[in-house]
Design a protein around this motif. Structure first.
Motif, PDB file in Angstrom:
ATOM      1  N   UNK A 121     -72.652  53.487 -66.885  1.00 33.08           N
ATOM      2  CA  UNK A 121     -73.726  53.726 -67.856  1.00 33.08           C
ATOM      3  C   UNK A 121     -74.456  54.990 -67.439  1.00 33.08           C
ATOM      4  N   UNK A 122     -74.436  56.000 -68.310  1.00 33.97           N
ATOM      5  CA  UNK A 122     -75.117  57.262 -68.051  1.00 33.97           C
ATOM      6  C   UNK A 122     -76.490  57.313 -68.704  1.00 33.97           C
ATOM      7  N   UNK A 123     -76.695  56.487 -69.704  1.00 31.67           N
ATOM      8  CA  UNK A 123     -77.951  56.428 -70.440  1.00 31.67           C
ATOM      9  C   UNK A 123     -77.867  55.306 -71.449  1.00 31.67           C
ATOM     10  N   UNK A 124     -78.936  55.080 -72.176  1.00 32.01           N
ATOM     11  CA  UNK A 124     -78.948  53.983 -73.142  1.00 32.01           C
ATOM     12  C   UNK A 124     -77.919  54.183 -74.244  1.00 32.01           C
ATOM     13  N   UNK A 125     -77.526  55.449 -74.501  1.00 29.19           N
ATOM     14  CA  UNK A 125     -76.552  55.732 -75.554  1.00 29.19           C
ATOM     15  C   UNK A 125     -75.322  56.466 -75.030  1.00 29.19           C
TER      16      UNK A 125
END
Length: 316
Positions: A121-125
């Motif tokens: 996961x790099x960010x919420x999106x």
């Protein structure tokens, strides 16, 4: 917005992979905030819901207990998730046969893209996922309001859980019962084994084409018994008819990441490596010193497996 995790379960028990998916959800929460809720859909799943409620990081468990959800068919589960999805920013499931069956239907019905088998996961999106049999890692960003995601469980360490006397998240019943006229459950054939399940085993020993025949796979039994290991196979061994399909480790088989993986007579085709290269320690036994498996192995033994395997069993 909250995150919804579709619980995986087998034979009346919560699947260990669910704890890995909750871990992935926690990484998203760290980026965007919100709560993690778990959906348990099935028939007579009260005990499964209680187990899910004890997972660290879970704020609520929602239970859809009805006969129509008994066998986790994609059609009724997809309709149920559509009914619930507006309350969530992300819907996650393990990249298992169930997750791969259900979530694409949800994505299609909600007219959003699915992001499959994320490993980070790099960010919420924004997420990372393997492509080209793991030879490249794609970074994918989604602009959809609803992110529908399957998670490669082996890429995330499982969250812990509390004991029964330490408290747990609240459990809420869902009254939604969909009408499924599109599919029906006919039957299933389950492979029975005294050994650990391949995808969840801490030790796996696999045989390849070098085993020569299905009968020779019995050579692996002694080591598997001593180490409490599951037995797997390469696609070449499965295609040759040595062992059944449910033993296959690889891109089109089971993805495993045990603490110890022993590859016996496996050359190391990219299809196989994609399914086991995340193992903590890899041991390879092969008579060909140029075999690709040695490039990923922590320990390699060049030699005749028919001599090395009995000797290894004797040492154990």
């Amino acid at each position: 917005m909250s995150i919804l995790v579709l619980a995986e379960y087998h034979d009346g028990e919560l699947g260990s992979a669910t704890a890995h998916v909750v871990a992935a959800a926690q990484h998203i929460v760290e980026e965007s905030g919100g709560d993690i809720e778990v959906l348990v859909a099935g028939e007579n799943v009260g005990a499964i819901a209680e187990a899910a409620a004890r997972l660290d990081g879970v704020s609520k468990v929602r239970v859809a207990d009805a006969a129509v959800y008994a066998h986790q068919l994609a059609e009724p589960l997809g309709e149920l998730l559509v009914a619930l999805a507006d309350d969530y920013s992300h819907v996650l499931a393990v990249a298992s046969t169930t997750g791969k069956n259900v979530l694409p239907r949800l994505a299609a019905l909600k007219d959003v893209a699915q992001i499959s088998e994320i490993i980070a996961v790099e960010g919420a999106d924004t997420f990372k996922r393997p492509i080209y049999a793991g030879n490249a890692i794609a970074t994918v960003q989604s602009a959809d309001a609803l992110k529908v995601i399957t998670v490669r469980a082996t890429a995330f360490d499982a969250v812990g859980g509390s004991s029964q006397d330490q408290g747990s998240a609240p459990v809420e019943a869902i009254d939604t019962v969909v009408d499924n006229a599109l599919s029906s459950f006919v039957g299933e054939q389950l492979a029975e084994s005294d050994r650990p399940e391949l995808g969840a085993a801490k030790v796996v020993i696999s045989g390849g084409r070098g085993m020569g025949s299905g009968e020779n796979f019995a050579l692996l039994d002694g080591i598997a018994d001593k180490l409490g290991a599951a037995i797997g196979a390469s696609r070449a061994a499965v295609d040759a008819g040595f062992v059944p399909n449910d033993m296959q480790v690889g891109q089109t088989g089971k993805i495993v990441a045990p603490e110890l993986y022993i590859a016996v007579g496996i050359s190391g085709a990219i299809q196989h490596l994609a399914g086991m290269k995340d193992s903590k320690v890899i041991v390879a036994i092969n008579k060909d010193e140029e075999a690709p498996i040695f490039q990923v192995a922590d320990y390699g033994l060049v030699g005749d497996l028919f001599e090395a395997v009995p000797e290894l069993e004797g040492k154990l």
